[in-house]
Design an enzyme around this catalytic site. Sequence first.
Site, mmCIF file in Angstrom:
data_model
loop_
_atom_site.group_PDB
_atom_site.id
_atom_site.type_symbol
_atom_site.label_atom_id
_atom_site.label_comp_id
_atom_site.label_asym_id
_atom_site.label_seq_id
_atom_site.Cartn_x
_atom_site.Cartn_y
_atom_site.Cartn_z
ATOM 1 N N SER A 57 0.800 -1.232 0.000
ATOM 2 C CA SER A 57 0.000 0.000 0.000
ATOM 3 C C SER A 57 0.828 1.275 0.000
ATOM 4 O O SER A 57 0.264 2.358 -0.186
ATOM 5 C CB SER A 57 -0.948 0.003 1.197
ATOM 6 O OG SER A 57 -2.026 -0.874 0.966
ATOM 7 N N GLY A 291 3.394 10.093 6.059
ATOM 8 C CA GLY A 291 3.953 8.867 5.515
ATOM 9 C C GLY A 291 2.901 7.847 5.173
ATOM 10 O O GLY A 291 1.712 8.159 5.026
ATOM 11 N N HIS A 292 3.342 6.604 5.089
ATOM 12 C CA HIS A 292 2.447 5.500 4.750
ATOM 13 C C HIS A 292 3.176 4.207 5.066
ATOM 14 O O HIS A 292 4.411 4.156 5.084
ATOM 15 C CB HIS A 292 2.064 5.540 3.264
ATOM 16 C CG HIS A 292 0.690 5.034 2.969
ATOM 17 N ND1 HIS A 292 0.354 3.693 3.042
ATOM 18 C CD2 HIS A 292 -0.442 5.675 2.589
ATOM 19 C CE1 HIS A 292 -0.930 3.545 2.714
ATOM 20 N NE2 HIS A 292 -1.445 4.736 2.444
ATOM 21 N N ASP A 293 2.407 3.153 5.318
ATOM 22 C CA ASP A 293 2.945 1.808 5.496
ATOM 23 C C ASP A 293 2.409 0.915 4.380
ATOM 24 O O ASP A 293 1.358 1.203 3.798
ATOM 25 C CB ASP A 293 2.532 1.226 6.851
ATOM 26 C CG ASP A 293 2.994 2.085 8.011
ATOM 27 O OD1 ASP A 293 4.160 2.509 7.999
ATOM 28 O OD2 ASP A 293 2.189 2.333 8.932
ATOM 29 N N GLY A 294 3.113 -0.174 4.118
ATOM 30 C CA GLY A 294 2.646 -1.090 3.090
ATOM 31 C C GLY A 294 3.104 -2.509 3.356
ATOM 32 O O GLY A 294 4.273 -2.734 3.701
ATOM 33 N N GLY A 298 4.366 -11.063 1.969
ATOM 34 C CA GLY A 298 5.535 -11.344 2.788
ATOM 35 C C GLY A 298 6.548 -10.223 2.831
ATOM 36 O O GLY A 298 7.738 -10.461 3.087
#
Length: 457
Positions: A57, A291-294, A298
Site C-alpha cells: 500500500s 507517511g504511509h505503510d505497506g 511477505g
Amino acid sequence: MDIDLPALLAGLAREHRVPGAQLAVHHAGETVTAEIGEETYGSGEPVTRRSAFPLGSLTKPFTATLVMALAGGGDIDLDAPLAEYVPEVGPGGRMTPRGLLSHTGGLASNIDEGGEHSEVRRRWVARHCRESAAVHPPGTVFSYSNIGYILAGHLVEVVTGMSWWEATEAILLKPLDIAPAFVVGPPSGFRPQATGHTVRQGRDRPLPVTGQTLPKVAAPSAGLALGAADLVTFARSHLGALSLQAAIDRDCAREMRRDQLTGVKAGPFGMADSWGLGWAIYRDAGTDWFGHDGTGEGTSCHLRFEEAAGTVVALTTNAATGVALWEDLLEELRPGGRAVGGRGLSRPPEPGPRTPGSPECAGRYVNGEMEFTVVADGAGGLGLTTNAAERFELTCFEGLRFTMREPTGGRTTYTGRFLRDPETGGVDLVQVAGRLARRARDDGSALAALAAPGEGG
C-alpha cells in the site's frame, strides 16, 4: 548521524528473522543508507541499494501524486463529481477525486482476490466502483479503501491517455532518476526484486512466498516495488528539495499534507491521527509527520517524513515480521530526541484500562467482500472471525476499543473499535485497521443504516 545504522538494522533483522532489509535516513542535508541480508533467503544474492521491494500500500502515495499532478495542471478538479471524468461510476455526484485520495469516498475496502478480474481497468471499474454501490455515504467517514485507489489509477489513465504503469514511470519516477519495478504488469527494464517471506514460530527458517495474488487491475493500490533510498528521494521531492524535479508544485504538495478529515465522523483510528491526500498524518511525536505503510506478499515497508527539519526515514523488509522490526526501530530512534511519528500496533491510542467485552457488540459486520463475525463467549470475552476463516480473540478497553493479535502467534497486532449509532446508542459499526464495516441488515440485532455514523464509546 550518530547512529550506526547498518549495525542497528542487522541486529533488528536477526531478532525478527527478516532475511533482507534496507534503511535510509535523510537528516541535516545528508542521506545515510544501510542494506543487509539476502533478497531471497538462502539464495546468496545480497540486498543492495538497487534491490526493489514490493511496497504494497505504500504504492498509494505515488498514485495520489499522479492525481495531484493532474489537478495542479488544471486537468481535473479535486472537488468535481467523479462522473465528469469517469462516467462508469454512474450518477450521484457525491464521489470526488478528493474523496478517493482521502479514503472518504465510501467505496468498499478490499478487492475480491478470488473473483473475476478483467485486465481492462475501465470494465472492472464499471462493474465494481459505481457510486450506487458505496458502502458508506461519500464524504461522511474514513474507511480505508484499496478499491478507491484502483479507481484513482483509472482516473489517471482516462485523463492522461497512458496506462498507470506508463504514467508512474514517465511523470513520477523518471524525473527523479528512479528505476521502476512493478509487482504485476508490463516489465520496465531489469531491476532485482526481493522475495517476500513468511516467518512462523517454531520453524527455523523463513519461507519464501512463491505465489503472487495481486490482480493486475489492483496495481495502482499496491503494485510498485522500490528501494528505501528511492522512498527518501520521493519524500524529499514532496518537501521541495531544490535538487530534485518534483511532479507537483509546492502548493499541491502542501495540499496533500493538509488534514482532509475535518467534519468527518469517524477517522483512521489505530492507523494514524488523521489523513491528507495520499499521506497519513501522525501527531504522536511532538511534530506532524507524514507517511504511509505497506505490506505485500511477505514484505513490510514504511516511510515517514516531517517538514520542519526535512527529516525522512524509510525502511523496506522482505518478511511479514518487518512490521515488528519497524516498531522496534521507532523505539530505538526515540532516545535523544529522534522520535519518528507513527505509534506501534501493540495498543490502541489512549486505551484506558482493560474491560470485559460488551455482548452488544456481537453480530455480523460487512464492508463489500470483507466480513467480520463477532461472538460473545458469555464470560466477558469477544472473538472475531473473518470471512477468510481467521479467528482472533479481542483484548478490550474502555470506549469499545480493542486489539487483536494475529492467530498464528506472531507479534502483529491489529487495533480496532466498535462505534455507536448516535441516535439509538446501539453498536452499528466496527473498525479494524482503518476499515469500517457496518452491521449486516440480516443480523438479528441490526440497526438502521446511518447517513452520518458517529464516534464510538
